[in-house]
Design an enzyme around this catalytic site. Structure first.
Site, mmCIF file in Angstrom:
data_model
loop_
_atom_site.group_PDB
_atom_site.id
_atom_site.type_symbol
_atom_site.label_atom_id
_atom_site.label_comp_id
_atom_site.label_asym_id
_atom_site.label_seq_id
_atom_site.Cartn_x
_atom_site.Cartn_y
_atom_site.Cartn_z
ATOM 1 N N GLY A 113 -17.963 3.328 -5.237
ATOM 2 C CA GLY A 113 -18.222 1.922 -5.582
ATOM 3 C C GLY A 113 -16.921 1.325 -6.103
ATOM 4 N N ASP B 234 -8.194 -0.598 -5.396
ATOM 5 C CA ASP B 234 -8.842 -0.415 -6.709
ATOM 6 C C ASP B 234 -7.837 0.122 -7.729
ATOM 7 O OD1 ASP B 234 -11.236 -1.236 -5.580
ATOM 8 O OD2 ASP B 234 -11.867 0.805 -5.088
ATOM 9 N N GLY C 179 -0.955 -4.095 1.608
ATOM 10 C CA GLY C 179 -0.773 -2.693 2.017
ATOM 11 C C GLY C 179 0.660 -2.242 1.808
ATOM 12 N N GLU D 289 -19.822 -6.567 -5.426
ATOM 13 C CA GLU D 289 -20.824 -5.544 -5.087
ATOM 14 C C GLU D 289 -21.989 -5.549 -6.069
ATOM 15 O OE1 GLU D 289 -18.322 -2.280 -2.503
ATOM 16 O OE2 GLU D 289 -18.641 -1.802 -4.606
ATOM 17 N N THR E 129 -2.471 -8.481 -2.118
ATOM 18 C CA THR E 129 -1.874 -7.190 -1.766
ATOM 19 C C THR E 129 -1.821 -7.054 -0.251
ATOM 20 O OG1 THR E 129 -3.984 -5.988 -1.808
ATOM 21 C CG2 THR E 129 -2.758 -6.097 -3.877
ATOM 22 N N GLY F 173 -9.253 11.000 -0.931
ATOM 23 C CA GLY F 173 -10.332 10.580 -1.844
ATOM 24 C C GLY F 173 -10.031 9.249 -2.493
ATOM 25 N N ASP G 7 -21.403 8.503 -3.250
ATOM 26 C CA ASP G 7 -21.029 8.592 -1.834
ATOM 27 C C ASP G 7 -21.408 9.977 -1.318
ATOM 28 O OD1 ASP G 7 -19.979 6.056 -1.934
ATOM 29 O OD2 ASP G 7 -17.877 6.711 -2.091
ATOM 30 N N ASP H 115 -4.245 8.863 2.964
ATOM 31 C CA ASP H 115 -5.580 8.253 2.852
ATOM 32 C C ASP H 115 -5.451 7.025 1.942
ATOM 33 O OD1 ASP H 115 -8.221 7.587 2.498
ATOM 34 O OD2 ASP H 115 -8.796 9.447 1.477
HETATM 35 N N1 LIG Z 1 0.857 3.024 3.029
HETATM 36 C C1 LIG Z 1 1.183 2.608 1.804
HETATM 37 N N2 LIG Z 1 2.352 2.985 1.225
HETATM 38 C C2 LIG Z 1 2.698 2.598 -0.029
HETATM 39 N N3 LIG Z 1 1.915 1.812 -0.805
HETATM 40 C C3 LIG Z 1 0.736 1.390 -0.292
HETATM 41 C C4 LIG Z 1 0.296 1.769 1.019
HETATM 42 N N4 LIG Z 1 -0.920 1.206 1.244
HETATM 43 C C5 LIG Z 1 -1.216 0.526 0.114
HETATM 44 N N5 LIG Z 1 -0.227 0.617 -0.805
HETATM 45 C C6 LIG Z 1 -0.168 -0.009 -2.139
HETATM 46 O O1 LIG Z 1 -1.473 -0.337 -2.536
HETATM 47 C C7 LIG Z 1 -1.589 -1.741 -2.764
HETATM 48 C C8 LIG Z 1 -2.984 -2.173 -2.325
HETATM 49 O O2 LIG Z 1 -3.158 -1.840 -0.959
HETATM 50 P P1 LIG Z 1 -3.963 -2.765 0.067
HETATM 51 O O3 LIG Z 1 -3.310 -4.098 0.173
HETATM 52 O O4 LIG Z 1 -4.104 -1.976 1.327
HETATM 53 O O5 LIG Z 1 -5.357 -2.953 -0.680
HETATM 54 P P2 LIG Z 1 -6.848 -2.798 -0.120
HETATM 55 O O6 LIG Z 1 -6.910 -3.279 1.300
HETATM 56 O O7 LIG Z 1 -7.724 -3.451 -1.121
HETATM 57 O O8 LIG Z 1 -6.993 -1.240 -0.174
HETATM 58 P P3 LIG Z 1 -8.248 -0.320 0.149
HETATM 59 O O9 LIG Z 1 -9.349 -1.231 0.646
HETATM 60 O O10 LIG Z 1 -7.727 0.633 1.188
HETATM 61 O O11 LIG Z 1 -8.531 0.328 -1.155
HETATM 62 C C9 LIG Z 1 -0.452 -2.375 -1.975
HETATM 63 O O12 LIG Z 1 -0.039 -3.612 -2.545
HETATM 64 C C10 LIG Z 1 0.633 -1.300 -2.076
HETATM 65 O O13 LIG Z 1 1.373 -1.452 -3.273
#
Ligand SMILES: Nc1ncnc2c1ncn2[C@@H]1O[C@H](COP(=O)(O)OP(=O)(O)OP(=O)(O)O)[C@@H](O)[C@H]1O
Length: 298
Positions: free
Chosen positions: A38, A243, A213, A136, A211, A278, A12, A237
């Site tokens: 990646g 991942d 978020g 990917e 998941t 990061g 990146d 961030d």
């Molecule tokens: N703001 C947050 N606070 C606490 N835990 C979080 C937060 N955002 C994500 N997580 C944790 O990370 C896990 C995965 O996040 P998310 O569902 O956003 O995956 P994603 O969309 O694949 O993530 P990204 O694409 O940003 O890497 C969630 O199930 C949660 O446990």
């Protein structure tokens, strides 16, 4: 038990700018970073930090051997990464002060995997091992069919989502891991409540981790539903949260933890990740996750 992670390795190239480069404009940037990236590489790093034995399967250009050294230093076995004449996958990322980004992604060597490489790699696998794939790299369906024929379990994180390919290969998948946007794409809705209700009905034979978020995570398998709350943290961030979750969750499942324990550990790991800037560099160690779990409740 080994996990063969068939996935992307990217460089990146990140430039901080006042504004995105406009047509015909040449702009100097005084801030440049070249970071390992990646989804494949990030998930391998998370698996290794979580203590799993992970062999990364992918391809890079030989001029980027340093990337493999970096992965190895983080505990990833890179002996199954092939060299290709095509440039290593990379992203050119413009970042503005308003935290907007604009990205050119070149998949490059990530799409140069050969059937021979996949056959050779999987001939080493034993029953009880897992193959993990994201979306990917090339040869997704071929790799899954090969794994299934050898009795090796398949975990699939279909990111970035290609709903047609994903629907086609679901019968080859033992564990699907999707975020809420990917899950909504598979159901064909933009409503998460509908997705949660419809997913187990539409895919009753599929084990799926979804998941959501900061709203946490669900696991569905037939009638079985497990939900785990996210930890409350000050997120700075969220790059790499998914991942990190996948690496820690699969590692815990391979060590014999049940789904609630594995998803709780993975939520803790990704909660730490979102408090740091990061992607690969934000992934915590197993020790940090254990300490976090001792000091925090959902
Ligand atoms: N703001 C947050 N606070 C606490 N835990 C979080 C937060 N955002 C994500 N997580 C944790 O990370 C896990 C995965 O996040 P998310 O569902 O956003 O995956 P994603 O969309 O694949 O993530 P990204 O694409 O940003 O890497 C969630 O199930 C949660 O446990």
């Amino acid at each position: 038990m080994t996990i063969y992670n068939v996935g992307s390795i990217n460089l990146d190239h990140v430039y901080q700018l006042d504004h995105f480069v406009r047509p015909g404009e040449t702009m100097a940037s005084d801030s440049y970073q070249c970071l390992l990236g990646g989804k494949g590489a990030n998930q391998s790093v998370a698996l290794a930090k979580a203590g799993a034995e992970v062999k990364h399967v992918g391809a890079i250009h030989p001029s980027n051997q340093a990337v493999l050294d970096q992965l190895q230093a983080l505990g990833v076995d890179t002996s199954l990464v092939a060299f290709s004449d095509v440039a290593t996958g990379h992203a050119i990322i413009q970042l503005t002060k308003q935290a907007e980004n604009s990205i050119i992604l070149y998949q490059g060597a990530n799409h140069q995997l050969t059937e021979l490489q996949v056959d050779e790699v999987l001939s080493q696998a034993q029953s009880g091992d897992w193959v993990l794939l994201q979306n990917e790299t090339n040869l997704i369906e071929y790799t899954m069919r090969k794994a299934q024929s050898l009795g090796v379990k398949v975990a699939f994180n279909p990111a970035p989502m290609d709903a047609t390919l994903t629907q086609k290969v679901l019968g080859l998948v033992d564990l699907l891991i999707v975020n809420e946007v990917e899950a909504m794409d598979l159901i064909g809705t933009t409503d998460i409540e509908t997705t949660l209700a419809e997913f187990p009905k539409k895919y009753p034979d599929l084990a799926v981790i979804m998941t959501l978020g900061k709203a946490g995570v669900y696991y569905f398998y037939g009638e079985e539903v497990v939900s785990v709350k996210a930890f409350s943290v000050d997120a700075v961030d969220t790059t790499g949260a998914g991942d990190t979750f996948i690496g820690f969750c699969l590692s815990a499942l391979m060590k014999g933890e049940d789904m609630t324990q594995a998803m709780t550990r993975a939520c803790a790991a990704s909660a730490i990740c979102v408090t740091r800037l990061g992607a690969a560099s934000a992934i915590p160690t197993q020790h940090e996750v254990t300490e976090f779990l001792a000091n925090n409740t959902q």
